[in-house]
Design an enzyme around this catalytic site. Sequence first.
Site, PDB file in Angstrom:
ATOM      1  N   PHE A   1      31.017  50.059  81.565  1.00 43.66           N
ATOM      2  CA  PHE A   1      30.812  49.713  82.967  1.00 43.66           C
ATOM      3  C   PHE A   1      31.945  48.763  83.328  1.00 43.66           C
ATOM      4  O   PHE A   1      32.250  47.834  82.572  1.00 43.66           O
ATOM      5  CB  PHE A   1      29.449  49.040  83.161  1.00 43.66           C
TER       6      PHE A   1
ATOM      7  N   TYR B   1      17.290  43.472  85.407  1.00 39.09           N
ATOM      8  CA  TYR B   1      16.729  44.164  86.576  1.00 39.09           C
ATOM      9  C   TYR B   1      16.618  45.669  86.403  1.00 39.09           C
ATOM     10  O   TYR B   1      16.264  46.372  87.336  1.00 39.09           O
ATOM     11  CB  TYR B   1      17.504  43.826  87.854  1.00 39.09           C
ATOM     12  N   LYS B   2      16.933  46.162  85.221  1.00 37.45           N
ATOM     13  CA  LYS B   2      16.793  47.597  84.982  1.00 37.45           C
ATOM     14  C   LYS B   2      15.441  47.831  84.280  1.00 37.45           C
ATOM     15  O   LYS B   2      14.398  47.743  84.927  1.00 37.45           O
ATOM     16  CB  LYS B   2      17.979  48.092  84.171  1.00 37.45           C
TER      17      LYS B   2
ATOM     18  N   ARG C   1      22.524  60.665  88.013  1.00 35.13           N
ATOM     19  CA  ARG C   1      21.906  59.882  86.945  1.00 35.13           C
ATOM     20  C   ARG C   1      20.395  59.811  87.170  1.00 35.13           C
ATOM     21  O   ARG C   1      19.943  59.500  88.278  1.00 35.13           O
ATOM     22  CB  ARG C   1      22.425  58.432  86.953  1.00 35.13           C
TER      23      ARG C   1
ATOM     24  N   ASP D   1      26.610  44.573  74.947  1.00 35.18           N
ATOM     25  CA  ASP D   1      26.036  44.589  76.293  1.00 35.18           C
ATOM     26  C   ASP D   1      24.818  45.508  76.245  1.00 35.18           C
ATOM     27  O   ASP D   1      24.949  46.714  75.990  1.00 35.18           O
ATOM     28  CB  ASP D   1      27.082  45.107  77.283  1.00 35.18           C
TER      29      ASP D   1
END
Lengths: 396, 396
Positions: free
Chosen positions: A126, A220-221, A369, A195
């Site tokens: 990312f 937050y995922k 996704r 990560d």
Amino acid sequence: MSEQRVRAEKLDATDELAGLRARFVLDDAVYLDGNSLGALPAAVPGRVDDVVRRQWGELRIRSWTESGWWTAPERIGDRIAPLVGAAAGQIVVGDSTSVNVFKALVGAVRLAGEGRDEILVDATTFPTDGYIAESAARMTGRTLRPVAPSQVPGALGDRTAAVLLNHVDYRTGRLHDLPSLTAAVRAAGAVSVWDLCHSAGALPVGLDEHGVDLAVGCTYKYLNGGPGSPAYLYVRRDLQERFDSPLPGWNSHAEPFGMRRDYEPAPGAVRGRVGTPDILSMLALEAALEVWDGVSVDAVRAKSLALTDFFLECVAAYVPAGRVECLTPDAHAERGSQVALRCADAGRVMARLIERGVVGDFRHPDVLRFGFTPLYVGFGGVERAARVLAEVISSD
Amino acid sequence: MSEQRVRAEKLDATDELAGLRARFVLDDAVYLDGNSLGALPAAVPGRVDDVVRRQWGELRIRSWTESGWWTAPERIGDRIAPLVGAAAGQIVVGDSTSVNVFKALVGAVRLAGEGRDEILVDATTFPTDGYIAESAARMTGRTLRPVAPSQVPGALGDRTAAVLLNHVDYRTGRLHDLPSLTAAVRAAGAVSVWDLCHSAGALPVGLDEHGVDLAVGCTYKYLNGGPGSPAYLYVRRDLQERFDSPLPGWNSHAEPFGMRRDYEPAPGAVRGRVGTPDILSMLALEAALEVWDGVSVDAVRAKSLALTDFFLECVAAYVPAGRVECLTPDAHAERGSQVALRCADAGRVMARLIERGVVGDFRHPDVLRFGFTPLYVGFGGVERAARVLAEVISSD
């Protein structure tokens, strides 16, 4: 009724985690974007209201001690710890993932020592990790070298200071081999930084077990902490005393209210703190983490794989051949909790899916996704998502 | 009734800002700790509830665009701008003050260029600025030199890269001369960085007017944003194109969703962003800033000085001579919006004050701090605070 719909009903009927969905606020949509923003846990609104009205509004400044605000970063870190296989006292919550990548990577380079002048970074990362790694390299006088994760073992050497890797690729959903890559980094005398944004809360991480040095992740995922909820930093216990943060704010001081001019870092995970923690977002996250009470990460992983297996099965059954290409590995050992499908006109396809209540997301230039949060996604929803996808694609 | 109580009634009766108190949730206590944590604005609880239940809970991921989450950092920056004398497009909200000090100071050193090898930092600063400045110096290969603000003009020279100063001293409440110090820094060819934590929202700052280069500040004191609400970064417009952040997270990219491996900084204030903004804390702050609608900072300053004048008058009238020593300058030009009194056994005195409904705070080792937020503190409260202080001290 199609064979897949019958299967979905059976799978839902025997899903031991099915009851967890009631711990979230959900509607009729099939929400497959929990790998971007997790759904709202039902406990959060009431907790946040209490934090705002009573803790802030009535107790005001007293809440820093009486409502446990001051110790929230390490307390909530300890709540996340079992979800990523860490013993207590090694994780602290606060700041964004990007800021934590900076702390971790500069800290890693300093732990590696002066003689090592190269940082390896996941070439498929990312983007923010790459941008921050470039800054960390520049500011520590090291060279940054992007390397595909699978090529890392061959790229390691005496020059390697630190290696920044993603546990799960944000785009393809590929799960990288954390145990063996960590071991390789260690064998080369370098420091590993992982990560965990796309793995924590979806599959076992085993930070302690596999000897990871440092790790960061967002909340937050799959951890459902809310939009932009604070990220976390893991520093393995035996490295903490030598961890030398590039952001030594007063919250990381051994005596923060001593107001001393000289900096003396606190012992333990607290050393990873920086400034005053954002209490509203932080305590919303704490309430959100209650959905994990009594939940086994292994059970979550088993359901996650069942969900993605079933989605791929439904897509194969429903979507006309050749219209989508799966970028996510088929092997369980290489699959996170999302499925990425390459598709012509993917942006428009995703917009149509969302209109029809199937919410995934689009990643430039051609990727659909779909994230599968085992805590609240069911097999019926998965079947419906694949069916609607087939209808949208076929209607062109 | 004492002379001071009569005066308090008259002052309250003619206070044009008195009505603003209704914009906050308050009780019978005299809250003089708004320089640490501002009181709860009445608009906040409902707004936060909407953000949690509807924006997150119902719209979920769509809120990044539909609820304006993505652009909140710069939008709220523009809301703060007039309070610190800045035109729009120069302030971005996010991260803690400490993190913003790091961005600003490293950015300042880079703006100053290679030839300048020294950073000056306020020797009396709130500690975090000093700790972060030390890290910024270390990571940019500069030397850090602590200097009392009044000594800065004499310490400036060809070697000076950047100067980090506080507008108001956190301990004594002394207001430093921002216009002349900024001019001196500029005349020396160095870059100024101001910390506005203890001035923004209490008095005019005039960032644009006085040619300040960079500034940071928190939002939970006189801006009432809530516990740990995000801080802000000001980069003067004509410096933005050359501003080179040490934390170039994906939110500061020219094309954040392009997922590009190469970093290209966004134009404007957005360049100061880092990672995903903490939306709950951020939007609570946005609601909190509505208390400023129609409020003039000049009027706030006039009332602030009247409040601190009156407090000093009451303390002089009530407290036995020699029991407290005022650390806050008497001259208006040198006074922020707080009064610091040195006092024997200050920690215990403050605890007794708080028990009796007069809330200030204690700063190690011997300082009582009283902050005066003109938006919600009245003269009657000031008189009561001084009276209770006298009673507590006299009862020993």
